[in-house]
Motif scaffolding. Structure first.
Motif, short mmCIF file in Angstrom:
data_model
loop_
_atom_site.label_atom_id
_atom_site.label_comp_id
_atom_site.label_asym_id
_atom_site.label_seq_id
_atom_site.Cartn_x
_atom_site.Cartn_y
_atom_site.Cartn_z
N HIS A 130 0.86 -1.18 0.00
CA HIS A 130 0.00 0.00 0.00
C HIS A 130 0.90 1.23 0.00
N LEU A 131 0.75 2.09 -1.01
CA LEU A 131 1.59 3.27 -1.14
C LEU A 131 0.73 4.53 -1.12
N THR A 132 1.09 5.47 -0.25
CA THR A 132 0.33 6.70 -0.07
C THR A 132 1.24 7.90 -0.26
N ARG A 133 0.80 8.85 -1.08
CA ARG A 133 1.55 10.10 -1.26
C ARG A 133 1.27 11.02 -0.07
N LEU A 134 2.31 11.44 0.63
CA LEU A 134 2.12 12.19 1.87
C LEU A 134 1.73 13.64 1.65
N SER A 135 1.95 14.19 0.46
CA SER A 135 1.59 15.58 0.23
C SER A 135 0.08 15.79 0.34
N ASP A 136 -0.70 14.79 -0.06
CA ASP A 136 -2.16 14.90 0.05
C ASP A 136 -2.80 13.61 0.52
N PHE A 137 -2.00 12.62 0.93
CA PHE A 137 -2.47 11.34 1.42
C PHE A 137 -3.39 10.64 0.42
N ALA A 138 -3.00 10.75 -0.85
CA ALA A 138 -3.74 10.07 -1.91
C ALA A 138 -3.06 8.75 -2.23
N PRO A 139 -3.83 7.75 -2.64
CA PRO A 139 -3.22 6.46 -3.02
C PRO A 139 -2.46 6.62 -4.33
N LEU A 140 -1.32 5.95 -4.41
CA LEU A 140 -0.49 6.06 -5.62
C LEU A 140 -1.11 5.27 -6.76
N SER A 141 -1.14 5.89 -7.92
CA SER A 141 -1.54 5.24 -9.15
C SER A 141 -0.77 5.94 -10.27
N ASN A 142 -0.94 5.46 -11.49
CA ASN A 142 -0.22 6.06 -12.62
C ASN A 142 1.27 6.21 -12.32
N SER A 143 1.82 5.18 -11.71
CA SER A 143 3.22 5.21 -11.33
C SER A 143 3.87 3.87 -11.69
N THR A 144 5.16 3.91 -11.88
CA THR A 144 5.94 2.70 -12.10
C THR A 144 6.67 2.37 -10.81
N VAL A 145 6.44 1.14 -10.32
CA VAL A 145 7.04 0.72 -9.05
C VAL A 145 7.86 -0.54 -9.31
#
Length: 581
Positions: A130-145
């Motif tokens: 589970h990955l969360t962007r801390l700037s707005d606490f949105a779930p990560l999508s449209n990303s390469t992991v």
């Protein structure tokens, strides 16, 4: 395996969407095993081996075991040290658990909550990341992991995921060919560009090698799922040391500076004809100095019984006669036809006539395009009221067709490049503001904190007496308003500095929940586990509050929608999981 994970995730995610963020009903697939042997490690808490109960079913677990009691503690999850001085993010999370586990880890950009099953060589293991962007606490999508693992013996494997079925949840399937402890590097590019490190993930040759440990779960932990966090405005903040300044709070108002505003009044009794005022300025409109504000036609009779228009004509006629008489006297004096005293009398008469005319015409600008029409009717005079300064109309009392009396206020115009902030300090606190030069304020409807010093502001007035009506002492700050456009008349809350305290533990005030006179916060123990914690507070400073007991540095507290976590703690049922692994 991964296809089953994705299909189940979509179905259960749709069910969660129907339940809403506040739903605390928490169901499980029948017979799912929820046992995770793992350990928590933070700067404040020593590591310990735990076996936790968790509601996320994992591939490879024994489905014959009975369903748990619905209390899904994450007491055994691993917390990494969060290093604020490390520009690249944070230190690595270290796993010291045995068997299955869960890891919670923060960098400056991202929050990681990862669950993994008991890993055996040759058997596919699905990780739930589970990955969360801390700037707005949105779930990560449209990303390469990219997930890259390497053991201490040099064994390596990696997998890259570009798409997710459920935003925020990545599910890499990994098959290990060699036992040992593996260090995991997670490299993210897209919504954030970040790298995270998790060390010590155990891989075993067979199930017999997995140590059997059993620890009781913490019954005080509250489960609030990532899907619930992502579905509402949500945020956490690390407890950290700050320098706080004790402040005195006062009510305030944004005002026009006294030397930057003017009231335009009717100079005589008259009427504002609709035919001549089709484009009257309105509140908020900006005008340049000398711009026409309204055309006022004089009344036939003024309050004193004199025709004001006639007064203007008389003043102009007297000036014309005095000017002609002065020119005639100059010619006669040059010919020595009159004495010097007669010339001096002519000059005095001219100056008197000029002064009277200028006095009338100073505030009444007459349209002289039709000199021949003067005196035929009151409508032939067009007395234009001019803007006395460049600024914004902040008040208007003008309506086309209205009649006005001499001295009646019609407009108030203010130059808002400079404004005043008037703070009304309660009388009981006036002794604490001996040094009131530093202050900050918030205006209604705006969360921004404005520092007086950053607005080129200064304290220009401090009253030396208490207002008997509202029992306050007034302070006035002058501010530069060219960039912010603070509206005149806006109310505000003013924070006036007193004493400063350095290196105190502090959290945002929004994290506090008051209950029966006490303050509680909700500590983010791990990805989906929270702990209610009573705290004692100290000084408050512009949205931050000192914590004198109850919290330790490095812990994370819920700062937005903490009340939703409280509601989850009051539910008699565990919340329904929106994802399956």
């Amino acid at each position: 395996m991964k296809r089953l994970f994705i299909t189940t995730s979509i179905l259960v995610g749709l069910l969660l969407a129907g339940c809403g963020s506040g739903d605390s009903g928490h169901s499980h697939g029948e017979g799912a095993d929820h046992s995770h042997g793992q350990e928590t490690q933070t700067e404040q808490h020593s590591s310990q081996e735990t076996q936790e109960e968790h509601g996320h079913p994992h591939p490879g677990e024994d489905e014959s075991q009975p369903e748990d009691d619905g209390q899904h503690s994450h007491d055994g999850e691993t917390h990494a040290d969060h290093n604020n001085n490390n520009e690249t993010g944070s230190q690595a999370a270290v796993v010291q658990s045995e068997g299955a586990g869960a890891v919670t880890h923060w960098t400056n950009e991202t929050e990681l909550f990862m669950e993994y099953p008991e890993i055996i060589v040759g058997q596919e293991a699905t990780f739930a990341v589970h990955l969360t962007r801390l700037s707005d606490f949105a779930p990560l999508s449209n990303s390469t992991v990219t997930f890259a693992l390497e053991s201490s013996e040099g064994a390596q494997l990696s997998v890259t995921e570009n798409e997710v079925q459920i935003p925020g949840i990545y599910g890499p399937d990994l098959t290990f060919e060699q036992a040992g402890r593996y260090d995991l590097t997670i490299m993210i590019s897209g919504m954030v560009n970040d790298t995270m490190q998790v060390n010590g993930i155990p891989v075993y040759n067979s199930a017999d090698e997995i140590p059997q440990t059993q620890d009781e779960e913490d019954p005080n932990l509250i489960t609030f799922l990532k899907e619930q966090q992502w579905d509402i405005p949500f945020a956490t903040q690390e407890v950290q040391q700050r320098t706080l300044t004790q402040t005195v709070d006062a009510t305030g108002e944004i005002m026009a500076a006294q030397n930057s505003q003017a009231v335009v009044s009717a100079p005589f009794s008259g009427i504002i004809l609709s035919s001549q005022n089709g484009n009257l300025p309105v509140v908020g409109q900006q005008l340049q100095k000398g711009a026409s504000m309204a055309v006022l036609n004089p009344a036939i009779q003024s309050g004193g019984g004199d025709n004001y228009a006639q007064q203007f004509i008389n003043a102009q006629s007297e000036l014309e006669l005095a000017e002609a008489n002065l020119e005639r006297s100059k010619r006669l004096y040059q010919k020595e036809a009159i004495p010097q005293t007669e010339l001096q009398k002519a000059r005095i008469a001219y100056r008197q006539a000029l002064t009277r005319y200028q006095t009338i015409n100073e505030v009444i600008q007459v349209d002289t395009t039709a000199i021949e029409g003067y005196g035929e009717s009151a409508e032939s005079y067009r007395f234009a009221l001019k803007a006395p300064l460049s600024g914004t109309i902040v008040e208007s009392q003008v309506t086309p067709g209205m009649q006005v009396e001499a001295g009646q206020p019609l407009y108030r115009i203010a130059n808002t490049n400079k404004v005043w902030l008037k703070a009304n300090v309660p009388a009981a606190k006036q002794s604490r503001i001996a040094n009131a030069r530093k202050a900050a304020f918030r205006v209604q409807g705006d969360d921004r904190l404005y520092e007086v010093s950053k607005l080129d502001g200064k304290l220009i007035s401090k009253a030396n007496s208490i207002d008997p009506q509202n029992r306050t002492l007034s302070l006035i700050y002058e501010l530069d308003n060219t960039q912010n456009g603070l509206p005149i008349g806006m109310f505000s809350t003013v924070h006036i500095n007193t004493e400063a305290k350095e290196n105190v533990m502090a959290i945002p005030q929004s994290a506090l929940i008051e209950e029966e006179g006490n303050y509680n916060v909700y500590v983010h123990v791990s990805g989906e586990s929270f702990r209610k914690q009573r705290v004692t507070t100290g000084i408050e400073d512009r949205g931050w509050v000192e914590i004198t007991s109850g919290l330790q540095g490095g812990e994370h507290v819920v700062t937005e929608n903490a009340y939703q976590v409280k509601l989850a703690s009051l539910s008699s049922e565990a919340p329904s999981h929106g994802h399956s692994h």
